[in-house]
Write an enzyme that holds these catalytic residues in place. Structure first.
Site, short mmCIF file in Angstrom:
data_model
loop_
_atom_site.label_atom_id
_atom_site.label_comp_id
_atom_site.label_asym_id
_atom_site.label_seq_id
_atom_site.Cartn_x
_atom_site.Cartn_y
_atom_site.Cartn_z
N SER A 141 -19.33 38.34 60.63
CA SER A 141 -18.14 39.19 60.62
C SER A 141 -16.82 38.44 60.71
CB SER A 141 -18.23 40.23 61.73
OG SER A 141 -19.23 41.17 61.43
N LYS A 145 -8.94 42.05 66.52
CA LYS A 145 -9.91 43.09 66.17
C LYS A 145 -9.98 44.11 67.31
CE LYS A 145 -14.77 43.14 64.55
NZ LYS A 145 -15.88 42.24 64.14
N SER A 204 -17.44 42.61 59.58
CA SER A 204 -16.82 43.77 60.15
C SER A 204 -15.37 43.55 60.57
CB SER A 204 -17.61 44.24 61.37
OG SER A 204 -17.60 43.26 62.39
#
Lengths: 59, 463
Positions: free
Chosen positions: B179, B79, B155
């Site tokens: 997330s 990420k 996310s």
């Protein structure tokens, strides 16, 4: 929006030097209303006033 | 290319046996990314040169007969809130686009690197990690590989999509309110949010300091455990990271569920679950012979408290930038951040107080049960741009509410694995497998048991 919160939002924005357009100000008020709703949900649970807050913690 | 290994476990085994070289694995990974990523927008940056350099290094080590790490020749991606040396850490935000590149890797990337992993790139996310859909105004939405008209969750949607599409067998992500677990559920991959304080956060962009966790997503439970074991380790530079010894889990996967007391969570978790989500939890519970059903106390208040803490801490974190660079902010999060910055201290303090109270009560349930089961998301993947979803006769805004079922658990830092089930032919949904603090091994054992009976799987197409 609760007028009490409306006045609070204006005061807090001013204190934080946040200058918003009217459109953004309106959206922020909606988000703050959501947060006030969350606070009301939280208050449904009785928590002793002397409960130690759990901030940065290790389990 | 089809004959090359795909899962992380296969990569390690094939490379160690000499069936293929690390550079062959790296090239096959890069080719898959080049071919598939344009339709998904999972990767923001592809670190091809680095992956090749790391693969070359590994091939030389092997040729010299040097010892190989636990993740030798395993491709992975992260990420884009993890620092990667030479790359600007974006955290999904235009706000950071002009920042200088990171001078070194995040602690967890250093660990994977030392274990022989091959970094393939950085992955898309909701700006600041504030959202559950990876709809990003500045970097574009990430599309769900199961149906590209749908959200990959957030996310960490880039990580979920990259693993589900078979671009990499494992990836790193963060989980503040869900997330890791929401993308794992919507994309149909395995995920692990470890205990709060288990894995170091050094070298990652903060979102909500007292709720942020890091962890892996992977194609199989073996891969998930392999990644998690490599990530563990105390870090004195992270004040939240607990000074605990590494507790390996992979060797325990096959211990099965005999003797484990497992219960399904009802009440709030059923009330906020659509038909597929309830089916997944009930089906998993049946497969695990979990007859007992229990209710956690005060879950709605826990979710509310997590919501307030998130808003207050993230609002405070971004206040200076909101003042000076409001035009750079993600419009989908800007107003929430501003509202959060206005929260009175008494509200925040009450939420923190409640966390202690709620944690004590949930921990007492673990005297009766070893593992709890609940759905991971209220619904399967929503369409991109879908503003609301409905449970019963209640309508919820999609972006802030896909974490309705995850927030009450990360709020108190419990370890949770997600295993993907398939209520219909093309859209998965995850179940959360919840254990007491520091018992990630139990989460992974139960996820593995669901995989072994054929109920949980990622249906990833090879090649």
């Amino acid at each position: 929006m609760d007028p009490e919160y409306d006045a609070y939002i204006d005061a807090a924005l001013s204190l934080n030097n946040l200058i918003l357009t009217p459109d953004v100000r309106l959206e922020v008020a909606k988000q703050f209303a959501l947060l006030a709703g969350m606070k009301a949900t939280l208050e449904h649970e009785p928590i002793p006033a002397d409960e130690e807050p759990a901030n940065i913690y290790r389990l | 290319m089809n004959t090359l290994p795909f899962t992380a476990t296969e990569c390690v085994d094939a490379f160690s046996r000499g069936d293929c070289s690390a550079i062959e694995i790296a090239e096959a990974t890069l080719a898959r990314i080049e071919q598939t990523n344009p339709a998904l927008n999972a990767f923001i940056e592809i670190t091809a040169q680095r992956a090749r350099r790391e693969a070359d290094h590994l091939d030389r080590l092997k040729h010299q007969g040097q010892p190989l790490g636990a993740l030798a020749a395993v491709p992975y991606a992260v990420k884009n809130l993890f620092d990667v040396s030479g790359i600007t850490t974006l955290a999904g935000a235009k706000l950071y686009a002009t920042q200088p590149p990171a001078s070194q890797d995040a602690y967890l990337i250093q660990r994977l690197n030392r274990a022989g992993g091959l970094l393939a790139g950085t992955l898309n996310m909701d700006a600041y990690a504030y959202g559950f859909t990876t709809e990003n105004t500045h970097y574009g939405a990430t599309h769900n590989p199961r149906d590209t008209a749908r959200s990959a969750g957030g996310s960490s949607g880039g990580t979920g999509a990259a693993v589900a599409a078979g671009l990499v067998p494992m990836g790193l992500a963060s989980d503040t309110n869900g997330s890791i677990r929401v993308p794992a559920s919507l994309c149909g991959v395995f995920g692990l949010k470890p205990t709060f304080g288990r894995l170091s956060r050094t070298g990652t962009q903060t979102f909500v300091s007292s709720l942020d966790h890091l962890g892996p997503l992977a194609a199989t439970t073996q891969d998930l455990a392999l990644a998690y074991d490599a990530l563990q380790g105390a870090d004195p530079l992270d004040p939240v990271c607990a000074p605990r010894d590494i507790e390996p889990t992979r060797g325990k996967l096959d211990q099965g569920i005999n003797g484990l007391r497992i219960a399904r969570l009802t009440g709030y978790f059923d009330a906020h679950a659509g038909n597929e989500a309830r089916w997944a939890a009930q089906t998993a519970a049946r497969a695990l012979q979990a007859i007992d059903e229990i209710e956690l106390p005060g879950v709605a208040a826990a979710r509310a408290a997590a919501y307030l803490i998130t808003a207050a801490e993230s609002g405070a974190l971004y206040l200076d930038n909101l003042r000076e660079h409001i035009e750079l902010f993600e419009p989908l999060s800007r107003d929430r951040l501003i509202a959060g910055s206005l929260i009175p201290a008494a509200w925040y303090q009450q939420a923190l107080r409640y966390r202690r109270w709620y944690l004590d009560r949930v921990l007492s349930l673990f005297q009766q049960y070893d593992v709890l089961i609940a759905p991971a998301t209220p619904i399967t993947a929503p369409l991109l741009g879908q503003s609301t979803f409905t449970i019963g006769d209640r309508e919820f805004a999609t972006r802030p509410n896909m974490g309705l079922l995850t927030q009450p658990l990360s709020f108190i830092g419990l370890p949770v694995a997600v295993a993907p089930l398939w209520p219909n032919t093309h859209l998965p949904i995850g179940v959360q497998i919840i254990a007491p603090p520091w018992r990630e091994d139990l989460c992974l054992r139960v996820a593995h048991a669901l995989e072994e009976v054929g109920l949980a799987n990622t249906r990833i197409q090879r090649g």
